[in-house]
Design a protein around this motif. Structure first.
Motif, mmCIF file in Angstrom:
data_model
loop_
_atom_site.group_PDB
_atom_site.id
_atom_site.type_symbol
_atom_site.label_atom_id
_atom_site.label_comp_id
_atom_site.label_asym_id
_atom_site.label_seq_id
_atom_site.Cartn_x
_atom_site.Cartn_y
_atom_site.Cartn_z
ATOM 1 N N GLY A 1 0.799 -1.478 0.053
ATOM 2 C CA GLY A 1 -0.258 -0.249 0.014
ATOM 3 C C GLY A 1 0.731 1.102 0.102
ATOM 4 N N VAL A 2 0.207 2.386 -0.189
ATOM 5 C CA VAL A 2 0.937 3.652 -0.028
ATOM 6 C C VAL A 2 0.046 4.786 0.624
ATOM 7 C CG1 VAL A 2 -0.170 4.325 -2.458
ATOM 8 C CG2 VAL A 2 2.075 5.262 -1.580
ATOM 9 N N ILE A 3 0.780 5.576 1.417
ATOM 10 C CA ILE A 3 -0.055 6.546 1.802
ATOM 11 C C ILE A 3 0.590 8.073 1.539
ATOM 12 C CG2 ILE A 3 -0.392 7.858 3.920
ATOM 13 C CD1 ILE A 3 -0.555 5.572 5.266
ATOM 14 N N LEU A 4 -0.289 8.846 0.793
ATOM 15 C CA LEU A 4 0.221 10.140 0.376
ATOM 16 C C LEU A 4 -0.579 11.337 1.355
ATOM 17 C CD1 LEU A 4 -0.317 9.910 -3.403
ATOM 18 C CD2 LEU A 4 1.968 10.056 -2.168
ATOM 19 N N LEU B 1 5.469 10.844 1.394
ATOM 20 C CA LEU B 1 5.096 9.385 0.646
ATOM 21 C C LEU B 1 5.477 8.396 1.455
ATOM 22 C CD1 LEU B 1 4.231 7.786 -1.832
ATOM 23 C CD2 LEU B 1 6.693 7.958 -2.540
ATOM 24 N N ARG B 2 4.623 7.487 1.970
ATOM 25 C CA ARG B 2 5.075 6.358 2.790
ATOM 26 C C ARG B 2 4.509 5.098 1.897
ATOM 27 N NH1 ARG B 2 4.867 4.950 8.808
ATOM 28 N NH2 ARG B 2 5.055 7.288 8.948
ATOM 29 N N LEU B 3 5.519 4.064 1.836
ATOM 30 C CA LEU B 3 5.421 2.857 0.984
ATOM 31 C C LEU B 3 4.951 1.803 2.120
ATOM 32 C CD1 LEU B 3 7.986 3.002 -1.788
ATOM 33 C CD2 LEU B 3 5.498 3.797 -1.847
ATOM 34 N N LEU B 4 4.093 0.991 2.226
ATOM 35 C CA LEU B 4 3.615 0.068 3.151
ATOM 36 C C LEU B 4 3.720 -1.314 2.372
ATOM 37 C CD1 LEU B 4 0.346 1.727 4.022
ATOM 38 C CD2 LEU B 4 2.740 2.517 4.786
ATOM 39 N N SER B 5 4.257 -2.354 3.381
ATOM 40 C CA SER B 5 4.247 -3.540 2.981
ATOM 41 C C SER B 5 4.112 -4.472 4.346
ATOM 42 C CB SER B 5 5.697 -4.130 2.387
ATOM 43 O OG SER B 5 6.624 -4.008 3.075
#
Length: 255
Positions: A124-127, A147-151
């Protein structure tokens, strides 16, 4: 943050079998630094708030709000919108004390891809964009995009590992900004309604390596009901530029 993997059984006991498919348990983005890729159920609100205390040699910061956020599911299992509410902050040091509200933010979380078994993670991603609405001591007059990349890997029915990679701009507390990257890794295990976790994370300003801050953190989330979660955490700084210790507690509601 910590996925509540073992609380689905509570739905039948509290809401009945017929509602189980229509209502999913809360999974809050608290209390750790890492955030999971889970999306709030479509048409539902989720409010998360807490208290955070940061203690260091140079002073202390008391944060009533602790990243308070109102989340709303827009597209089923795919998209949510997020409103970050300003914290009430109180900082004390040898130079005196300062109090006031922090900044506000707007953002979205988007599910890039669902996981498959133990080998393919959920992504996922959070902007977000944080706006300088707070007092000068805790804010910047400029926007602070991130920008935060999630796994997240589901290792089993009760265990998971979550990784975050973050890039953005952060207020320096004096009206300016600096670029910051951050990384985190979190392991959690669920025992019924109780989910303890362990986490490592680091804040890495690329222009000032000496100010890198590294932390180890532990805590837990407790599913009081499928729609209410309590949490607590405690962190220790691992290098001289990190705060000596921090702790927090909070709550999440889904409605």
């Amino acid at each position: 943050m910590v996925p509540i993997l073992g609380t689905t059984f509570l739905i039948s006991a509290i809401l009945g079998d017929q509602t189980k498919s229509a209502l999913t348990p809360l999974a809050a983005d608290r209390p750790g630094f890492s955030l999971g890729p889970g999306i709030v159920q479509k048409g539902k609100f989720q409010f998360e708030v807490g208290y955070h205390q940061n203690l260091g040699a140079a002073g202390s910061v008391f944060d009533l709000g602790d990243g308070a956020v109102l989340r709303y599911g827009v597209v089923a299992d795919k998209l949510e919108v997020r409103i970050g509410l300003p914290s009430s902050l109180h900082a004390s040091s040898g130079a005196g004390t300062t109090s006031g509200f922090g900044d506000s933010s707007l953002g979205i979380k988007y599910l890039l891809a669902p996981g498959k078994g133990k080998t393919i993670p959920t992504l996922g991603v959070i902007l977000t964009d944080t706006f300088g609405t707070g007092v000068a001591a805790f804010s910047s007059a400029k926007a602070q995009p991130q920008l935060r990349l999630l796994s997240s890997w589901a290792l089993s029915d009760t265990q998971s590992v979550t990784f975050n990679a973050i890039a953005g701009q952060v207020s320096n507390g004096a009206g300016g900004l600096f670029k910051q990257t951050a990384f985190s890794a979190l392991y959690s295990q669920t025992y019924g309604a109780f989910s303890p976790y362990l986490e490592l994370y680091a804040l890495l300003p690329p222009a000032a390596a000496a100010s890198n801050s590294k932390y180890a953190q532990g805590g837990f989330a407790y599913a009081y009901t499928p729609m209410i979660q309590f949490d607590a955490s405690y962190a220790l700084g691992l290098n001289k530029t990190a705060s000596d210790k921090t702790f927090s507690f909070g709550v999440g509601f889904k409605f």
